[in-house]
Design a protein around this motif. Structure first.
Motif, mmCIF file in Angstrom:
data_model
loop_
_atom_site.group_PDB
_atom_site.id
_atom_site.type_symbol
_atom_site.label_atom_id
_atom_site.label_comp_id
_atom_site.label_asym_id
_atom_site.label_seq_id
_atom_site.Cartn_x
_atom_site.Cartn_y
_atom_site.Cartn_z
ATOM 1 N N ARG A 290 11.041 3.539 -21.035
ATOM 2 C CA ARG A 290 10.646 4.671 -20.126
ATOM 3 C C ARG A 290 9.823 4.107 -19.062
ATOM 4 N N GLU A 291 8.731 3.140 -19.286
ATOM 5 C CA GLU A 291 7.592 2.679 -18.566
ATOM 6 C C GLU A 291 8.449 1.839 -17.361
ATOM 7 N N LYS A 292 9.259 0.828 -17.897
ATOM 8 C CA LYS A 292 9.983 0.194 -17.109
ATOM 9 C C LYS A 292 10.932 0.577 -16.136
ATOM 10 N N LEU A 293 11.469 1.907 -16.696
ATOM 11 C CA LEU A 293 12.390 2.382 -15.955
ATOM 12 C C LEU A 293 11.717 3.157 -14.671
ATOM 13 N N LEU A 294 10.594 3.648 -14.965
ATOM 14 C CA LEU A 294 9.932 4.556 -14.047
ATOM 15 C C LEU A 294 9.332 3.854 -13.059
ATOM 16 N N ASN A 295 8.708 2.582 -13.373
ATOM 17 C CA ASN A 295 8.411 1.471 -12.275
ATOM 18 C C ASN A 295 9.454 1.055 -11.436
ATOM 19 N N LYS A 296 10.729 0.979 -11.803
ATOM 20 C CA LYS A 296 11.825 0.682 -10.986
ATOM 21 C C LYS A 296 12.158 1.901 -10.106
ATOM 22 N N LYS A 297 12.187 3.043 -10.677
ATOM 23 C CA LYS A 297 12.559 4.088 -9.639
ATOM 24 C C LYS A 297 11.438 4.393 -8.593
ATOM 25 N N LEU A 298 10.182 4.293 -8.978
ATOM 26 C CA LEU A 298 9.030 4.491 -8.077
ATOM 27 C C LEU A 298 9.237 3.215 -6.927
ATOM 28 N N MET A 299 9.331 2.127 -7.501
ATOM 29 C CA MET A 299 9.345 0.989 -6.255
ATOM 30 C C MET A 299 10.655 1.139 -5.544
ATOM 31 N N LYS A 300 11.628 1.659 -5.746
ATOM 32 C CA LYS A 300 12.855 1.807 -5.097
ATOM 33 C C LYS A 300 12.401 2.988 -4.047
ATOM 34 N N MET A 301 11.787 3.979 -4.438
ATOM 35 C CA MET A 301 11.650 4.907 -3.546
ATOM 36 C C MET A 301 10.537 4.361 -2.410
ATOM 37 N N ALA A 302 9.323 3.694 -2.960
ATOM 38 C CA ALA A 302 8.406 3.088 -2.272
ATOM 39 C C ALA A 302 9.049 2.030 -1.176
ATOM 40 N N ALA A 303 10.161 1.369 -1.444
ATOM 41 C CA ALA A 303 10.639 0.489 -0.501
ATOM 42 C C ALA A 303 11.226 1.147 0.675
ATOM 43 N N ASP A 304 11.508 2.462 0.414
ATOM 44 C CA ASP A 304 11.934 3.229 1.569
ATOM 45 C C ASP A 304 10.995 4.306 2.179
ATOM 46 N N ASP A 305 9.707 3.732 1.874
ATOM 47 C CA ASP A 305 8.789 4.404 2.316
ATOM 48 C C ASP A 305 8.806 6.109 1.932
ATOM 49 N N LEU A 306 8.989 6.427 0.685
ATOM 50 C CA LEU A 306 9.186 7.677 0.343
ATOM 51 C C LEU A 306 8.226 7.908 -0.855
ATOM 52 N N GLU A 307 7.814 9.013 -1.069
ATOM 53 C CA GLU A 307 6.971 9.443 -2.349
ATOM 54 C C GLU A 307 7.744 10.620 -3.055
ATOM 55 N N PRO A 308 7.997 10.574 -4.384
ATOM 56 C CA PRO A 308 8.569 11.574 -5.030
ATOM 57 C C PRO A 308 7.691 12.591 -5.295
ATOM 58 N N ILE A 309 8.355 13.861 -5.252
ATOM 59 C CA ILE A 309 7.440 15.027 -5.646
ATOM 60 C C ILE A 309 7.522 14.939 -7.049
ATOM 61 N N LEU A 310 6.613 14.816 -7.757
ATOM 62 C CA LEU A 310 6.628 14.932 -9.300
ATOM 63 C C LEU A 310 6.056 16.285 -9.842
ATOM 64 N N ILE A 311 7.068 16.633 -10.467
ATOM 65 C CA ILE A 311 6.805 18.095 -11.200
ATOM 66 C C ILE A 311 7.040 17.909 -12.770
ATOM 67 N N ARG A 312 6.105 18.491 -13.351
ATOM 68 C CA ARG A 312 6.052 18.290 -15.069
ATOM 69 C C ARG A 312 7.094 19.749 -15.553
ATOM 70 N N ALA A 313 7.486 19.336 -16.691
ATOM 71 C CA ALA A 313 8.454 20.385 -17.358
ATOM 72 C C ALA A 313 7.808 21.726 -17.399
ATOM 73 N N ASP A 314 6.275 21.872 -17.254
ATOM 74 C CA ASP A 314 6.013 23.341 -17.133
ATOM 75 C C ASP A 314 5.735 23.694 -15.909
ATOM 76 N N GLU A 315 6.424 23.015 -14.632
ATOM 77 C CA GLU A 315 6.389 23.472 -13.427
ATOM 78 C C GLU A 315 5.261 22.931 -12.499
#
Length: 394
Positions: free
Chosen positions: A332-357
C-alpha cells in the motif's frame, strides 16, 4: 427441364424453321445467362442478357434477371431503371414493387423508398418483409411518429394473417422501453417465444435481434430487462463470441447500475469512470486521484471493497488488480507514493476523501518535485536503491 426437352417442345410448335431456330438460340442464351449469374460471372451474364433484351425488349423474365445482375455487379442505377420498367409494365405485381422499394432504400433514396413500400403494402398486405422495411424506412426518414404507427399497425395487421415478426417486435420494444415498462416487458416475452419457435431464420438473424435489444436496454439504462436477454441467448444452440461479449458487458452495466449509495462515493465514482473504458488523460487522472483516496484511507475502504467483491463481483472485476492490492495492503505505502508522485509530476493534487466522506488534508506536497526533474537512470528518491525508471518512475 433440360435444353433437349425444351428443344423438342420447340420443334413441336407450328412455326417456320427460321423462327424455331431463333427461339432455340434465345432459350440457349437465357440458360447460359442464368448459369453465369449462379456462378457469379456477372459481366458475362449482363452481356448475354443485354443482347437478348435487344431482341426481346418486352421480355419480363430477361429484365428481372438482368436487374439482379446489374445490382450484383455494382450498377444499382441500371438495376433501378429496369425495376421501374417492370413496375410500370406490371403495376399489380407486389414482388416487383417490393424489389424496387428495397433498391431505392439501398441507394439512399428514402422518400422514394417509403412511397414504394406503401404501394407494396397495398398490393401484398400480408407480406412481412414489406412491413418490416416500411417501418425501418420510416425511421431512416427520421419520422418517429410515422415509424411508430407503421410498426404497431404492422404487428396488428400481420397478426390477423397469423404472421409474427421478431424484427417488428424488437422495434416496438424500442418505442415502449421508456414509455411503458409493462408493455416493453410483454414485447420481450413475445420475442423470446418467437425465437424459441422460429424455424425460418438462421442464427445471425436471431443474434442481430438480440444485439439490437441490448443496445436499446443499455441506452435507456433499463437493466431490469437484462434477464430476458440471457433467456434469449440460452434458447439458441450456440452464440458468437461477439454476442457473448455484448451480453457480458450489459450484465456488468446492469450490476454496476444497482450499486447502492451505501458504498462510499469514491468507490461509486471510480467504477463509473472505469465503466466508460476511456483511456483519455482526463479519465486517467481522475482514476489516479480516486485511487489515492482509497490507498490513503486503507482501513476505511478495505471492508467496503470486500463487500463490493461479494455483492457485485462484475463491478469489482473492472479494477480487480488494484482492488486486490488494497485488500491485501502489502504494498500500500509504495503504491500510494507512486500514485502521488505521478500526479505531482503533472502539477496536480488529488482530492482525498475518506470512506466516511470526510476530506483529507492534501499531503501531496511531500512528494512534489522542487528543482530539477529526477533522471530515469538515477537512483529513486524513495530509497529503494533501484533506478528511478525501474521504481517510482515506472
Amino acid at each position: 427441364m433440360d435444353l433437349t426437352e425444351i428443344y423438342k417442345k420447340i420443334e413441336a410448335i407450328d412455326a417456320s424453321n427460321e423462327d424455331k431456330a431463333q427461339l432455340k438460340e434465345q432459350v440457349y442464351l437465357y440458360t447460359q445467362a442464368k448459369e453465369a449469374l449462379d456462378d457469379k460471372r456477372y459481366e458475362d451474364c449482363i452481356s448475354i442478357l443485354e443482347l437478348l433484351l435487344k431482341r426481346m425488349p418486352d421480355d419480363i423474365n430477361v429484365k428481372v434477371i438482368l436487374s439482379v445482375a446489374y445490382d450484383s455487379a455494382g450498377y444499382p442505377i441500371k438495376s433501378i431503371r429496369l425495376l421501374e420498367e417492370l413496375c410500370e409494365a406490371e403495376p399489380d405485381d407486389g414482388e416487383y414493387s417490393l424489389a424496387l422499394a428495397k433498391a431505392y432504400r439501398h441507394q439512399g433514396w428514402m422518400q422514394k423508398a417509403l412511397n414504394q413500400f406503401k404501394i407494396t403494402i397495398e398490393l401484398i398486405p400480408d407480406n412481412r418483409i414489406a412491413w418490416e422495411n416500411l417501418a425501418d424506412c420510416s425511421i431512416d426518414t427520421e419520422d418517429t411518429h410515422e415509424a411508430k404507427m407503421n410498426c404497431f399497425g404492422a404487428i396488428h395487421l400481420l397478426k390477423e394473417y397469423g404472421i409474427e415478426s421478431i424484427k417488428l417486435n424488437v422495434l416496438a420494444f424500442s418505442f415502449t422501453i421508456l414509455e411503458d415498462n409493462d408493455m416493453a416487458d410483454r414485447y420481450l416475452t413475445k420475442i423470446i417465444n418467437l425465437i424459441k419457435n422460429d424455424k425460418e431464420h438462421d442464427q445471425s438473424y436471431f443474434e442481430g435481434a438480440i444485439s439490437d435489444l441490448i443496445y436499446e436496454i443499455d441506452m435507456a439504462e433499463c437493466y431490469e430487462f437484462v434477464p430476458h436477454i440471457r433467456e434469449m441467448a440460452d434458447s439458441l444452440s450456440e452464440i458468437s463470441e461477439t454476442l457473448t461479449k455484448n451480453i457480458e458487458i450489459v450484465e456488468m452495466n446492469a450490476e454496476i447500475a444497482i450499486i447502492d449509495e451505501t458504498f462510499p462515493s469514491v468507490l461509486c465514482n471510480i467504477i463509473s469512470v472505469l465503466k466508460k473504458n476511456c483511456d483519455c488523460e482526463k479519465c486517467e487522472r481522475e482514476i489516479t486521484s480516486l485511487e489515492c483516496s482509497i490507498l490513503t484511507d486503507h482501513d476505511g475502504y478495505r471492508p467496503e471493497l470486500i463487500r463490493l467483491l461479494k455483492e457485485h463481483p462484475k463491478a469489482y472485476s473492472l479494477h480487480n488488480d488494484f482492488f486486490d492490492e488494497v485488500v491485501s495492503g502489502v504494498h500500500r505505502e509504495k503504491l500510494l507514493n507512486k500514485k502521488l508522485m505521478k500526479m505531482a509530476a503533472d502539477d496536480l493534487e488529488p482530492i482525498l476523501i475518506r470512506a466516511d466522506e470526510s476530506e483529507i488534508n492534501p499531503i501531496v506536497e511531500t512528494y512534489r518535485r522542487d528543482g530539477r526533474k529526477i533522471g530515469r537512470n538515477e537512483l529513486c528518491p524513495c530509497g529503494s536503491g533501484k533506478k528511478h525508471k525501474k521504481c517510482c518512475g515506472a
